[in-house]
Design an enzyme around this catalytic site. Structure first.
Site, PDB file in Angstrom:
ATOM      1  CE  LYS A 281      -3.876   1.870   2.750  1.00  7.48           C
ATOM      2  NZ  LYS A 281      -4.727   1.614   3.939  1.00  7.48           N
TER       3      LYS A 281
ATOM      4  CB  SER B 189      -8.280   0.452   5.830  1.00  4.80           C
ATOM      5  OG  SER B 189      -9.064   1.604   5.694  1.00  4.80           O
TER       6      SER B 189
ATOM      7  CB  SER C 118      -8.120   3.359   2.918  1.00  5.58           C
ATOM      8  OG  SER C 118      -7.289   2.808   3.914  1.00  5.58           O
TER       9      SER C 118
HETATM   10  N1  GLN Z   1     -13.227   3.580   6.639  1.00  2.00           N
HETATM   11  C1  GLN Z   1     -12.598   4.071   7.831  1.00  2.00           C
HETATM   12  C2  GLN Z   1     -12.286   5.541   7.705  1.00  2.00           C
HETATM   13  O1  GLN Z   1     -12.540   6.095   6.671  1.00  2.00           O
HETATM   14  C3  GLN Z   1     -11.362   3.262   8.139  1.00  2.00           C
HETATM   15  C4  GLN Z   1     -10.189   3.672   7.339  1.00  2.00           C
HETATM   16  C5  GLN Z   1      -8.949   2.886   7.706  1.00  2.00           C
HETATM   17  O2  GLN Z   1      -9.023   1.858   8.360  1.00  2.00           O
HETATM   18  N2  GLN Z   1      -7.819   3.422   7.312  1.00  2.00           N
HETATM   19  O3  GLN Z   1     -11.796   6.152   8.613  1.00  2.00           O
END
Ligand code: GLN
Length: 507
Positions: free
Chosen positions: A79, A178, A154
């Protein structure tokens, strides 16, 4: 079978028996990326030259009988949120579009030391804020199962590249789901380790008390292999745990007899798609057939997780993102047009008002141009919630809720070894469907934020498909540092099912 369909464990076998070379194998994945990534968009950058050079070096070392690391010759997609020395590391943001860090994140260094082939960087929501990979400043990633749908986020690029057979292993990060949510949407495994299990040194911070990096793969065995390489204490991360790393692969074969599996049924009666709920029921039944005892448990404060998370994460983000000021690090807006002589007389406030100084103006324009909409929303939410007079009402209250949630898990783990439930309330939605409605997007994180708030390890494992053939995942939670039990349960489940061997048609 094509090389790109094989698991990392199978590929290691082929390399060891010289059925293929690391260069051949790396080329197969690069070709697969070239053929499929124009429709999927999983990658932000591909290091073809670097990957082939490392592969050739590994082949030479193998031929000479030299020592080889545990991932020797295996491509890993990372990532784009980790620092890699000299490697463009963007975090999916315009702010870091030209950022070439001067050092390697500990995780990247460990992958290199294990002789993994760092094949490319995967797409993500900007600064990991989002659940659909639509918030990338560069392009959205599409779900390989249906390119009209989101891959989740994400870490959507990492999940999509595994489903698309573009790499056998990938790295994601998980602040509120994420790793696990995109794994569920793309039909692969994603494991969020215990907070402190994997070093955060060189991981660009979103919400430091919640962020955790972890492995993604198609099988539990591969996930265990990758976790074994990245886990462990790191003196460069003060929150890294001094807990010994287990032999994650050794325990996989142990049967599940006597495992007490907590079923949080109340959790998935409302707002969960029928196909998802029934897939989880079937997974729980299969665990019973595999020797587990099912125990009903309750997590009374579960429903407050989203509210607490969406206060705590933006508060930490607003502080972490203050460093992007256009001067120390990140995008800098072009110089402002100079004021003509006499401008100060025309505008009496200009000279004395600090908000209008050239420095503040540079901060303002750099941040306005460098950050996308969702990042700005989080920074503003966090700054507001931390402002004088509101701190107790929002941030401190959210911390209290966080503690109640952790205590719920502590109580549950007095009675059971693992918890099972859905990873997500729905399967993958259409691109654009939730981007105009942040609340609808946030609510999709209902089942995943708990593990981050409590610091626990959790895994998402493919366990079914809805009427349209879209993947469904179940989620297991374990007590701190019991990643081994998550992986063992996932492996036993995969030994009795074949959801993990399905793949989308892409070509
Ligand atoms: N969807 C969650 C957010 O937007 C988690 C994102 C993540 O785990 N980086 O904060």
């Amino acid at each position: 079978m094509e090389l790109t369909d094989a698991t990392a464990t199978e590929l290691l076998g082929k390399l060891a028996s010289r059925a293929c070379s690391a260069v051949e194998l790396t080329r197969s994945f690069l070709d697969r990326i070239a053929r499929t990534d124009s429709s999927v968009g999983a990658f932000l950058s591909i290091d073809e030259r670097g990957a082939l050079a490392s592969a050739a070096a590994i082949d030479r070392r193998r031929a000479a009988g030299g020592p080889l690391g545990p991932l020797a010759g295996i491509p890993v997609a990372v990532k784009d949120v980790f620092c890699g020395r000299g490697v463009r590391s963007t975090c999916g943001s315009r702010m870091l579009a030209d950022f070439h860090p001067p050092y390697d994140a500990t995780l990247v260094a460990r992958l290199r030391a294990a002789d993994a082939i760092l094949i490319g960087r995967t797409n993500m929501d900007e600064f990991a804020m989002g659940s659909s990979t639509e918030n990338s400043a560069f392009h959205p990633t599409r779900n390989p199962w249906d390119i009209g749908r989101v891959p989740g986020g994400s870490s959507g690029g990492s999940a999509a590249c595994l489903a698309a057979r573009q790499a056998p292993l990938a790295i994601g990060t998980d602040t509120g789901g994420s790793i696990r949510q995109p794994a569920a949407f793309c039909g692969v495994i994603g494991l969020k380790p215990t907070y402190g299990r994997v070093s955060r040194h060189g991981l660009v911070a979103f919400a430091s008390s919640l962020d955790q990096a972890g492995p993604m793969a198609r099988t539990a065995e591969d996930t265990a292999l990758l976790l074994g390489v990245i886990a462990g204490h790191d003196p460069s991360d003060s929150t890294s745990a001094r807990v010994p790393v287990s032999g994650y692969r050794q325990a996989l074969g142990e049967p599940l007899n006597g495992l007490r599996l907590g079923v949080v049924r109340g959790q998935w009666t409302e707002g969960v798609e029928r196909a998802v709920a029934s897939a989880i029921e079937r997974a729980a039944d299969l665990f019973r057939e595999l020797g587990a005892e099912l125990v009903d448990v309750d997590l009374p404060h579960h429903a407050y997780g989203i509210a607490a998370y969406y206060v705590i994460a933006p508060c930490e983000a607003s502080s972490n993102l203050a460093r992007y000021d256009g001067i120390h690090v990140g995008y800098r807006a072009a110089a402002a047009p100079r004021r003509g002589p006499g401008a100060a007389e025309d505008d009496p406030g200009a000279a004395g008002d600090a908000d209008d100084s050239p420095l503040i103006d540079l901060y303002r324009r750099s941040r306005t141009e460098g950050f996308g909409l969702e990042v700005k929303r989080r920074v503003m939410l966090g700054t507001f919630a931390l402002s004088a007079g509101y701190q107790d009402r929002y941030y401190v209250k959210a911390l209290r809720v966080r503690r109640l949630i952790r205590e719920d898990y502590d109580a549950a783990f007095q009675r059971v070894d693992l918890l099972i439930g859905p990873t997500t309330p729905t399967t993958a939605y259409r691109i654009g469907e939730r981007s105009a409605d942040p609340l609808a997007m946030y609510l999709g994180d209902l089942f995943t934020v708990g593990a981050n708030l409590a610091g626990l390890p959790a895994i998402s494992v493919p366990c079914g498909a809805d009427g349209a053939g879209l993947p469904i995942g179940f989620q297991l939670h374990a007590p701190p540092f019991q990643e081994e039990s998550l992986l063992r349960a996932a492996h036993q489940y995969q030994s009795a099912t074949d959801w993990h061997s399905r793949g989308p048609e892409l070509e």
